[in-house]
Design an enzyme around this catalytic site. Structure first.
Site, PDB file in Angstrom:
ATOM      1  CE1 TYR A   1      -9.317   1.213   8.409  1.00  0.00           C
ATOM      2  CE2 TYR A   1      -9.700   2.226  10.545  1.00  0.00           C
ATOM      3  CZ  TYR A   1      -8.850   1.905   9.513  1.00  0.00           C
ATOM      4  OH  TYR A   1      -7.526   2.286   9.567  1.00  0.00           O
TER       5      TYR A   1
ATOM      6  CB  SER B   1      -6.587   2.064  13.044  1.00  0.00           C
ATOM      7  OG  SER B   1      -7.369   3.174  13.431  1.00  0.00           O
TER       8      SER B   1
ATOM      9  N   GLY C   1      -0.364   7.953   1.514  1.00  0.00           N
ATOM     10  CA  GLY C   1      -0.478   7.886   2.964  1.00  0.00           C
ATOM     11  C   GLY C   1       0.766   7.404   3.680  1.00  0.00           C
TER      12      GLY C   1
ATOM     13  N   GLY D   1       0.809  -1.219   0.000  1.00  0.00           N
ATOM     14  CA  GLY D   1       0.000   0.000   0.000  1.00  0.00           C
ATOM     15  C   GLY D   1       0.836   1.259   0.000  1.00  0.00           C
TER      16      GLY D   1
END
Length: 291
Positions: free
Chosen positions: A157, A144, A14, A10
């Site tokens: 999420y 997270s 970000g 990824g």
């Protein structure tokens, strides 16, 4: 410090984008992976390579879709062939749906888990045989704060990140005897494109039944990156934290919380409260050597 061979998933934006550049600056052999490197991410690929080259570093960018097992396995095999090993895998690829939880269909959630959870499963399984053969390695799982606490409208999420936390922690214990470490990085609410690119729920009939409540996720997205312009959150802190974990010479912590400066949702305290309970449980089952 000798450089390590690090694969980052990824890396098109970000935290992943920042992390590969940070690691290249520190002298590591970095393989940034992302989807569609010949298409929509072709410019991202060029910009990453140009940025590293300008600073006198080398950065490799390869095609890899973590939702596709063939893609993951072929890319990992290619890295091992070209570099002889993989020292570190950074599981960063992810999506962040923001919406009415009930309105996400099973198919919606399966697509989310295909990236956020099974993407890490695929990548971990691809690198682990090589790490076990080498007797060393590091798996970094970017979760997270919502892998530890739950906010309304982030239910799917959080579910994916809770699952990833469990996977990473189980690996922590089971892989210790092979000289392999598994750690978790828990970023707070830094600005990113995750919310703005949030997958929408598919069940419009359910959305309609929620009335005015259904408008709240849109409001969250509209204000996602609002903040103090004079002192904006610095997502580079996440990249630095990942780099410091990679370069650590002593036993790494299982969880590393990275919050914007001045912000504290109590995740540190939650982790510290849970740690002795978890440790005592393993000890009571005669597994203390895995801690």
């Amino acid at each position: 410090m000798s450089g390590k061979v690090v694969v980052v998933t990824g890396a098109s934006s970000g935290f992943g984008n920042l992390t590969v550049l940070e690691l290249a600056r520190r002298g590591h052999t970095v393989v940034a992976t992302m989807r569609d490197v010949e298409g929509r991410n072709a410019r991202v690929r060029k910009d990453l390579i140009d940025a590293a080259t300008t600073e006198g570093h080398v950065l490799h960018v390869l095609e890899m879709d973590v939702a596709d097992e063939v893609s993951v396995n072929s890319t990992i095999d290619k890295v091992v062939r070209e570099h002889g090993k993989i020292d570190v895998l950074v599981n960063n690829a992810g999506l962040m749906p923001v919406g009415i939880t009930e309105a996400y269909t099973v198919a919606d959630i399966e697509r989310l888990f295909a990236v956020n959870f099974f993407g890490a499963v695929r990548a971990d399984r691809a690198v682990l045989p090589h790490m076990r053969a080498a007797g060393s390695g590091l798996l970094v799982h970017v979760t997270s704060l919502m892998g530890r606490v739950v906010f309304p409208f982030f239910g799917t999420y959080s579910a994916s990140k809770f699952a990833l936390e469990a996977l990473a922690e189980a690996y922590r214990y089971e892989l210790k005897g092979f000289g392999i470490d598994s750690v978790i990085v828990e970023p707070g609410p830094f600005p990113s494109n995750l919310i703005s690119s949030s997958p929408e729920p598919s069940d419009h009939a359910v959305l309609a039944s929620y009335g005015e409540i259904a408008a709240i996720p849109g409001q969250i997205k509209a204000h996602a990156n609002d903040g103090d312009d004079a002192n904006p959150p610095r997502p580079q802190r996440v990249a630095v934290s990942i780099a410091e974990l990679i370069e650590a010479t002593e036993r790494r912590p299982l969880r590393t919380v990275v919050m914007p400066e001045g912000l504290d949702f109590g995740i540190h305290q939650l982790n510290e409260a849970v740690r002795p309970i978890q440790n005592n449980m393993l000890t009571s089952f005669g597994m203390s050597e895995m801690l």
